[in-house]
Design an enzyme around this catalytic site. Structure first.
Site, PDB file in Angstrom:
ATOM      1  N   HIS A 152       0.838  -1.199   0.000  1.00 14.68           N
ATOM      2  CA  HIS A 152       0.000   0.000   0.000  1.00 14.68           C
ATOM      3  C   HIS A 152       0.872   1.248   0.000  1.00 14.68           C
ATOM      4  CE1 HIS A 152      -2.988   2.839   2.058  1.00 14.68           C
ATOM      5  NE2 HIS A 152      -3.325   2.730   0.796  1.00 14.68           N
ATOM      6  N   ASN A 158      -4.257   4.647   7.553  1.00 17.18           N
ATOM      7  CA  ASN A 158      -5.642   5.092   7.352  1.00 17.18           C
ATOM      8  C   ASN A 158      -6.536   4.720   8.525  1.00 17.18           C
ATOM      9  OD1 ASN A 158      -5.122   6.373   4.974  1.00 17.18           O
ATOM     10  ND2 ASN A 158      -5.748   4.666   3.672  1.00 17.18           N
TER      11      ASN A 158
HETATM   12  N1  LIG Z   1      -5.271   7.678  -5.196  1.00 14.18           N
HETATM   13  C1  LIG Z   1      -4.848   7.424  -3.958  1.00 14.18           C
HETATM   14  O1  LIG Z   1      -4.700   8.321  -3.116  1.00 14.18           O
HETATM   15  C2  LIG Z   1      -4.506   6.009  -3.570  1.00 14.18           C
HETATM   16  C3  LIG Z   1      -3.601   5.795  -2.510  1.00 14.18           C
HETATM   17  C4  LIG Z   1      -3.255   4.472  -2.173  1.00 14.18           C
HETATM   18  C5  LIG Z   1      -3.837   3.430  -2.850  1.00 14.18           C
HETATM   19  N2  LIG Z   1      -4.729   3.662  -3.877  1.00 14.18           N
HETATM   20  C6  LIG Z   1      -5.302   2.498  -4.577  1.00 14.18           C
HETATM   21  O2  LIG Z   1      -4.618   2.323  -5.801  1.00 14.18           O
HETATM   22  C7  LIG Z   1      -5.508   1.754  -6.781  1.00 14.18           C
HETATM   23  C8  LIG Z   1      -5.521   2.656  -8.003  1.00 14.18           C
HETATM   24  O3  LIG Z   1      -5.941   3.950  -7.609  1.00 14.18           O
HETATM   25  P1  LIG Z   1      -5.661   5.242  -8.517  1.00 14.18           P
HETATM   26  O4  LIG Z   1      -5.981   6.413  -7.679  1.00 14.18           O
HETATM   27  O5  LIG Z   1      -4.351   5.123  -9.183  1.00 14.18           O
HETATM   28  O6  LIG Z   1      -6.809   5.073  -9.627  1.00 14.18           O
HETATM   29  P2  LIG Z   1      -6.857   5.653 -11.104  1.00 14.18           P
HETATM   30  O7  LIG Z   1      -8.295   5.673 -11.494  1.00 14.18           O
HETATM   31  O8  LIG Z   1      -6.058   6.896 -11.221  1.00 14.18           O
HETATM   32  O9  LIG Z   1      -6.093   4.547 -11.970  1.00 14.18           O
HETATM   33  C9  LIG Z   1      -6.579   3.267 -12.226  1.00 14.18           C
HETATM   34  C10 LIG Z   1      -6.081   2.883 -13.635  1.00 14.18           C
HETATM   35  O10 LIG Z   1      -6.248   1.490 -13.834  1.00 14.18           O
HETATM   36  C11 LIG Z   1      -6.633   1.275 -15.184  1.00 14.18           C
HETATM   37  N3  LIG Z   1      -7.270  -0.033 -15.217  1.00 14.18           N
HETATM   38  C12 LIG Z   1      -8.487  -0.401 -14.795  1.00 14.18           C
HETATM   39  N4  LIG Z   1      -8.663  -1.725 -14.960  1.00 14.18           N
HETATM   40  C13 LIG Z   1      -7.516  -2.204 -15.494  1.00 14.18           C
HETATM   41  C14 LIG Z   1      -7.046  -3.491 -15.877  1.00 14.18           C
HETATM   42  N5  LIG Z   1      -7.799  -4.568 -15.741  1.00 14.18           N
HETATM   43  N6  LIG Z   1      -5.788  -3.597 -16.373  1.00 14.18           N
HETATM   44  C15 LIG Z   1      -5.013  -2.511 -16.509  1.00 14.18           C
HETATM   45  N7  LIG Z   1      -5.401  -1.273 -16.156  1.00 14.18           N
HETATM   46  C16 LIG Z   1      -6.629  -1.136 -15.651  1.00 14.18           C
HETATM   47  C17 LIG Z   1      -7.517   2.451 -15.517  1.00 14.18           C
HETATM   48  O11 LIG Z   1      -7.565   2.676 -16.926  1.00 14.18           O
HETATM   49  C18 LIG Z   1      -6.830   3.602 -14.754  1.00 14.18           C
HETATM   50  O12 LIG Z   1      -5.880   4.269 -15.569  1.00 14.18           O
HETATM   51  C19 LIG Z   1      -6.844   1.582  -6.064  1.00 14.18           C
HETATM   52  O13 LIG Z   1      -6.940   0.287  -5.563  1.00 14.18           O
HETATM   53  C20 LIG Z   1      -6.762   2.611  -4.945  1.00 14.18           C
HETATM   54  O14 LIG Z   1      -7.578   2.298  -3.840  1.00 14.18           O
HETATM   55  C21 LIG Z   1      -5.056   4.925  -4.253  1.00 14.18           C
END
Ligand SMILES: NC(=O)c1ccc[n+]([C@@H]2O[C@H](COP(=O)([O-])OP(=O)(O)OC[C@H]3O[C@@H](n4cnc5c(N)ncnc54)[C@H](O)[C@@H]3O)[C@@H](O)[C@H]2O)c1
Length: 283
Positions: free
Chosen positions: A141, A191
């Protein structure tokens, strides 16, 4: 198991692109998968842009920047993860797409590969249960933005074995992060502590009839916080914080986890903090 030679990153959004950037900067060959070639190229452009800024600031040589970008291969095919020792998933925060992806990775990746999820609020154990190798599934994470935030929580699911857990920990160190070890519980460590704490802070705004400016001044000067809670929620994004609170509340049923109505109202009104130009403060 030896050092990881090649890493896969699935999903190159906000988090995945940052994670891929860390890997290529650390000299690791990296395969990044997006759903379309265009999305993959956009992510590579973003990574290239961030690394160029580091060159401009004198933090990186031009040749090191070019070599780093050259270490990233893009694909839309999961089959290209076959040779990866570690795959880090960063797709949408929904259980079923993650479980489907892990079942596919389980079929494609070698038996020694470690499969990691960057989920914030889902159960790593439930994701691992979609595979035939739950002992090789871990949580990694990262925090947003991944290239700048030092921490990575290495999460041990119910059936994770020691060796893949320590492999993920060592990899976190290798890409320059500060890893900590924990078990798979809602919110993991940071968190689990921070979300109810920030919710308490927002409730105090109304209870004590204190202004956001004074609340921030209070926590900075009376508790040594580097940033006040209202400024922090604005930075995180009020929508992101409300969503994370709802997810934790659903899992724990603890009232402190539930998003304060004031924040829900702000989210509904489009006051999302820094990214929308207005939250507790104007930007
Ligand atoms: N944004 C934050 O602050 C944060 C912090 C820690 C963890 N996370 C976690 O990280 C993960 C991603 O979050 P994010 O903010 O980067 O989201 P995001 O929406 O910016 O990015 C997700 C990406 O994954 C792609 N995608 C979806 N399905 C796919 C697949 N099957 N194969 C390849 N690509 C695929 C989408 O096109 C998109 O570009 C989530 O699980 C989220 O909970 C987010």
């Amino acid at each position: 198991m030896g050092e990881i030679q090649k890493v896969g990153v699935v999903g190159l959004g906000a988090m995945g692109a940052g994670i891929a950037q860390l890997c290529v900067e650390a000299g690791v060959d990296t395969v990044g998968r997006e759903v379309t070639a265009e999305l993959g190229e956009k992510a590579r452009d973003r990574i290239g842009h961030f690394l160029t800024r580091k060159v401009e600031k004198g933090q990186l040589d031009q040749s090191a920047r070019d070599e780093a970008v050259g270490r990233l291969t893009l694909t839309t095919e999961l089959e290209d993860f076959a040779g990866c020792g570690l795959v880090i998933e960063a797709i949408v925060e929904e259980l079923e797409p993650k479980r489907e992806l892990f079942a596919e990775l389980d079929r494609i990746c070698g038996p020694e590969a470690v499969l990691a999820t960057n989920t914030s609020a889902l159960s790593v154990t439930e994701i691992a249960a979609a595979t035939t190798r739950p002992e090789r599934i871990v949580g990694m994470h990262f925090f947003n933005p991944a290239p700048l935030m030092p921490l990575v929580e290495i999460v041990r699911a119910e059936l994770t074995a020691d060796e893949p857990f320590e492999t993920a920990y060592a990899f976190g160190e290798r890409i320059g992060k500060t890893p900590i070890r924990c078990h798979d519980t809602p919110g993991f460590v940071v968190n689990r502590v921070l979300i109810p704490l920030l919710n308490d802070c927002i409730r105090v705004l109304d209870e004590a009839r204190v202004t956001p400016e004074d609340l921030d001044t209070g926590l900075k000067n009376g508790a040594g916080w580097p940033m006040g809670p209202c400024a922090l929620v604005d930075l995180v994004g009020i929508d992101v914080h409300v969503h994370a609170s709802e997810a934790l509340y659903e899992k724990t049923r603890e009232p402190r986890m539930a998003p304060p109505p004031r924040l829900v109202a702000m989210r509904n009104a489009g006051l999302l903090g820094r990214k929308s130009g207005r939250g507790f403060y104007s930007y």
